[in-house]
Write an enzyme that holds these catalytic residues in place. Structure first.
Site, short mmCIF file in Angstrom:
data_model
loop_
_atom_site.label_atom_id
_atom_site.label_comp_id
_atom_site.label_asym_id
_atom_site.label_seq_id
_atom_site.Cartn_x
_atom_site.Cartn_y
_atom_site.Cartn_z
N PRO A 82 0.81 -1.26 -0.08
CG PRO A 82 -0.82 -1.59 1.54
CD PRO A 82 0.42 -2.12 0.96
CB CYS A 83 1.42 3.81 -2.59
SG CYS A 83 -0.30 4.20 -3.13
CD GLN A 84 -2.91 3.73 1.56
OE1 GLN A 84 -2.12 2.70 1.12
NE2 GLN A 84 -4.21 3.00 1.32
N PRO A 85 1.61 5.67 2.75
CG PRO A 85 2.92 3.77 3.85
CD PRO A 85 1.75 4.09 3.11
CG PHE A 86 5.94 5.17 0.46
CD1 PHE A 86 6.78 5.55 1.44
CD2 PHE A 86 5.28 3.80 0.18
CE1 PHE A 86 7.19 4.03 2.22
CE2 PHE A 86 5.62 2.77 0.91
CZ PHE A 86 6.50 2.83 2.15
#
Length: 354
Positions: A82-86
């Site tokens: 999942p890319c949310q933190p980046f």
């Protein structure tokens, strides 16, 4: 070269199967997908003739993955953490999803324990400049330490015929030899446009469902937002409205930079990046170029290159715009999955022809 049915793929963070489906369509055997969202099970299994495991990656073991890979000559492990933190948003909200920073490290743990022949990973381009943890460089170092040849690049999706301006890091790694992504297939002069993608769909109103296609449905709009979309020209946004229609947040200096919000798409350009909120008018340039509404689920799916026959919901289940938008926005475009599969097949052909 091993026959195609001996190339097995396991997809971690699989969602509803966008990446898997592209690889499946190129003839690879999709063994299994893992995801913590159990509502993805129907779509993943139905469209990819595979098995879905509703499981946190932190609980996935070497023995489990090794057992699934048994009988395959070439083992491919795919992972799109999942890319949310980046994401750009996460740079402003530092505490959001901070526990997800470790997911790529968990992917690396499984790679190191299982040592599949080929690894592929996709993530947002911002991971390259992520300051809090050197996540990508740590992952590449792990791969190289385990004798993988690694190649990664920022992919601009229109360069591969995907009709949206999505930019993603695509990484390929192989223990068999040098591996590279196939060359781009499109140039700016022949990028696939909004018109080419959705221009022939039947017109619908906000809140309406097309009688011949239940996925071609658009969210309802309040009377005020109907006034706003009617006041928005093609390619325009809230900057084109009369003052009485402009939201207070956009009158502040902090809101003036969000120029595409409430915007209409351009018929003759690729669509913007599809997100989990792409069917909402106020979440980006997601207004239809001419019709007074946000894009429909079908249109979002087409911008993500899902084929029309892709089954998102069981026949027993009602279609949820919120849930489907999340499925579609979180997915890897199947066409990018095809590009990844073709790159792997080209690599294997070179290796086994030597």
């Amino acid at each position: 070269m091993p026959t195609k049915n001996k190339i097995g793929v396991i997809d971690l963070f699989c969602g509803i199967g966008g990446l898997s489906h592209g690889m499946y369509k190129e003839g690879l055997d999709i063994i299994a997908g893992f995801d913590i969202d159990d509502t993805c099970k129907y779509a993943y299994e139905k469209n990819n003739k595979s098995t879905f495991y509703n499981q946190d990656i932190k609980t996935v073991t070497k023995e489990q993955i090794s057992s699934l890979f048994k009988g395959y000559d070439i083992k491919v492990l795919a992972g799109c953490a999942p890319c949310q933190p980046f994401s750009s948003y996460a740079f402003k909200v530092k505490d959001k999803d901070k526990n997800k920073y470790d997911l790529l490290y968990e992917f690396g743990r499984i790679v190191e324990e299982v040592l599949p022949d080929i690894v592929t990973m996709e993530n947002v381009a911002q991971i390259l400049s992520f300051k809090q943890k050197p996540v990508l460089s740590d992952f590449v170092n792990l791969l190289e330490r385990n004798q993988y040849h690694v190649d990664f690049k920022i992919v601009y999706c229109p360069d591969y015929g995907i009709p949206q301006t999505r930019k993603r890091i695509v990484l390929l790694a192989s223990r068999l030899g040098e591996i590279n992504l196939i060359p781009s297939t499109h140039k700016k002069k022949n990028y696939k446009t909004v018109r080419q993608t959705i221009g022939k769909l039947p017109p619908i109103e906000a809140g309406e469902i097309c009688p011949t296609d239940p996925l071609h449905r658009a969210r309802s709009l309040s009377e005020l937002n109907l006034k706003r979309i009617r006041a928005t020209p093609i390619k325009g946004s809230w900057r084109d409205w009369d003052k009485d229609l402009i939201l207070n947040c956009h009158k502040k200096d902090s809101g003036k930079s969000f120029g595409s919000v409430y915007g209409r798409m351009d018929w003759d350009e690729p669509a913007p990046t599809m997100t989990t909120l792409c069917t909402g008018l106020g979440n980006g340039r997601f207004g239809h170029p001419e019709q007074n509404r946000a894009i429909s689920l079908r249109e979002a799916a087409m911008f993500q290159t899902f084929p029309k026959g892709y089954k998102f919901f069981s026949p027993k289940e009602s279609i949820s715009i919120t849930k489907a938008s999340r499925y579609i926005g979180n997915a890897v475009p199947p066409k990018l999955g095809k590009v990844t599969a073709r790159s792997i097949l080209n690599h294997l052909k070179k290796i086994y022809e030597q």
